[in-house]
Enzyme design. Structure first.
Site, PDB file in Angstrom:
ATOM      1  N   SER A 178       0.844  -1.197   0.000  1.00 49.55           N
ATOM      2  CA  SER A 178       0.000   0.000   0.000  1.00 49.55           C
ATOM      3  C   SER A 178       0.878   1.244   0.000  1.00 49.55           C
ATOM      4  CB  SER A 178      -0.953  -0.006   1.201  1.00 49.55           C
ATOM      5  OG  SER A 178      -1.823   1.099   1.129  1.00 49.55           O
ATOM      6  N   THR A 179       1.088   1.867   1.162  1.00 56.76           N
ATOM      7  CA  THR A 179       1.857   3.109   1.230  1.00 56.76           C
ATOM      8  C   THR A 179       3.275   2.900   0.692  1.00 56.76           C
ATOM      9  OG1 THR A 179       0.612   3.719   3.199  1.00 56.76           O
ATOM     10  CG2 THR A 179       2.629   4.961   2.750  1.00 56.76           C
ATOM     11  N   HIS A 205      -3.416  -1.125  -2.307  1.00 59.60           N
ATOM     12  CA  HIS A 205      -4.559  -0.357  -1.820  1.00 59.60           C
ATOM     13  C   HIS A 205      -4.663   0.953  -2.600  1.00 59.60           C
ATOM     14  CE1 HIS A 205      -3.882  -2.532   2.261  1.00 59.60           C
ATOM     15  NE2 HIS A 205      -4.695  -3.224   1.493  1.00 59.60           N
ATOM     16  N   MET A 298       1.379   0.766   5.903  1.00 60.78           N
ATOM     17  CA  MET A 298       1.226   1.250   7.263  1.00 60.78           C
ATOM     18  C   MET A 298       0.308   0.391   8.120  1.00 60.78           C
ATOM     19  SD  MET A 298      -1.229   4.548   6.524  1.00 60.78           S
ATOM     20  CE  MET A 298      -1.798   4.749   8.201  1.00 60.78           C
ATOM     21  N   ASP A 301      -3.061  -5.309   7.118  1.00 62.46           N
ATOM     22  CA  ASP A 301      -3.658  -6.146   6.080  1.00 62.46           C
ATOM     23  C   ASP A 301      -2.586  -7.066   5.502  1.00 62.46           C
ATOM     24  OD1 ASP A 301      -5.594  -7.114   4.356  1.00 62.46           O
ATOM     25  OD2 ASP A 301      -5.240  -5.558   2.847  1.00 62.46           O
TER      26      ASP A 301
END
Length: 366
Positions: A178-179, A205, A298, A301
């Site tokens: 993600s991030t 994400h 972060m 998940d």
């Protein structure tokens, strides 16, 4: 107690007010300045000394990306979170911003007329990201830790737990991030061979349109073939399938074929698509013949999905703390003991290739 100092940069008065109100509700955050365009922002940074900047993508006089590039010339490690719109242009510009050095992004509320809803959206979307990138400024630091590139904290040890014997041959690779993920994925896949004997499925994400744009950009690397996943799409070797924004993606067996299945089931870990949903379906379809890869993010998940892979004696590789934009998701997997190997980003592609090409290989100490 010191607060996280935020400079808010946006040409829209309404959005500056909404962002300021949302951030001011959190006792750990202080808005130390606002700016209506990039030129004003560049002048204000040395005056207010922010710990992080929120930066609108589209502004007059000096747009967000130009401003970001100017910031990076002087403040290489100052976290910058971009604000963008949920449009094709916004998605494309956001990916450009991430490539230019933005730390993260959030999408603007679609209905700024509903003030309470807009503030709530920004509290849930923006505040956690600000705290993740400025974790070193908050009291305490719960394991496994969340570390921004803005910090100089040493990396944690990367000693993987021993595995008892040889591992199963691999039939699929699943990736979650993600991030910091778009840039990490570009770096990862840039060195892949043009032929790869198993399919890759992955979750980044991102909202709708953003995932489509990301798949298209990764496809221009000229290595593997990238797709935004579609319902019923067969998965094949030498192909990478990215879960579309707004949908969970699963793999399902149909006779001798494996196809993608998309759902709009409720979010898991506040995410849709969710890494855990994808990893769970991969384990159901492939058992232990799975390599799970967890990159910078972060949240948590992917933790339960990696637990399932580990239980089935599949393999798990995670990105290390030093090269992660935020060491949350890979850190939790490592701390739980589910990672076979913890590596810097520039070594993960070769590790994936090595594991896929050597069936039954013995594990290597981290």
């Amino acid at each position: 107690m010191p607060k996280i100092r935020v400079l808010v940069v946006d040409d829209a008065v309404v959005l500056r007010k909404l962002i300021t109100e949302a951030l001011s509700k959190d006792p750990a955050i202080e808005v130390v300045g606002v700016a209506a365009n990039g030129k004003i922002a560049l002048a204000k940074i040395p005056q207010v000394n922010p710990d992080i900047v929120t930066l609108d993508v589209e502004m007059p006089e000096m747009d967000g990306i130009t401003t970001l590039r100017e910031i990076r010339k002087v403040y290489a490690k100052l976290p910058v979170i971009m604000f963008s719109t949920l449009t094709a242009r916004g998605a494309s510009t956001t990916l450009d911003a991430l490539s230019a050095g933005a730390s993260d992004y959030v999408t603007k509320p679609s209905n700024v007329g509903n003030v309470l809803e807009s503030i709530s959206r920004m509290e849930s979307d923006l505040v956690p990201k600000i705290k993740a990138h400025c974790r070193h400024l908050l009291p305490g630091r719960p394991l496994p830790g969340i570390v921004s590139h803005a910090t100089s904290a040493p990396a944690r040890p990367t000693v993987a737990p021993p595995r008892p014997d040889g591992l199963s041959p691999l039939d699929i690779v699943c990736i979650g991030t993600s991030t910091g993920g778009p840039n990490a994925l570009a770096d990862l896949f840039r060195v892949f061979p043009k032929t790869f004997r198993v399919p890759i499925v992955m979750v980044q994400h991102m909202p709708p349109l953003f995932t489509q744009m990301l798949a298209e950009r990764l496809d221009t690397l000229g290595t593997l073939k990238f797709h935004e996943g579609k319902e019923g799409q067969p998965i094949e070797p030498n192909n990478v399938y990215l879960a579309p924004g707004g949908h969970h993606m699963e793999v399902r067996r149909q006779g001798t074929r494996t196809v993608l299945h998309l759902t709009e089931a409720p979010p898991e870990n506040s995410c849709r698509p969710a890494v855990d949903v994808l990893f769970r379906s991969v384990v159901a379809g492939y058992g232990g013949r799975v390599l799970g890869v967890v990159l910078t993010d972060m949240g948590q998940d992917g933790l339960r999905g990696c637990e399932l892979i580990h239980e089935k004696r599949g393999q798990v590789v995670v990105q290390d703390e030093a090269t992660s934009v935020v060491w949350g998701m890979p850190g939790y997997v490592f701390q739980a003991g589910f990672a076979d190997r913890v590596l810097p980003l520039n070594q993960i592609a070769q590790e994936i290739i090595r594991r896929v090409n050597q069936p039954g290989l013995q594990p290597v100490a981290a």
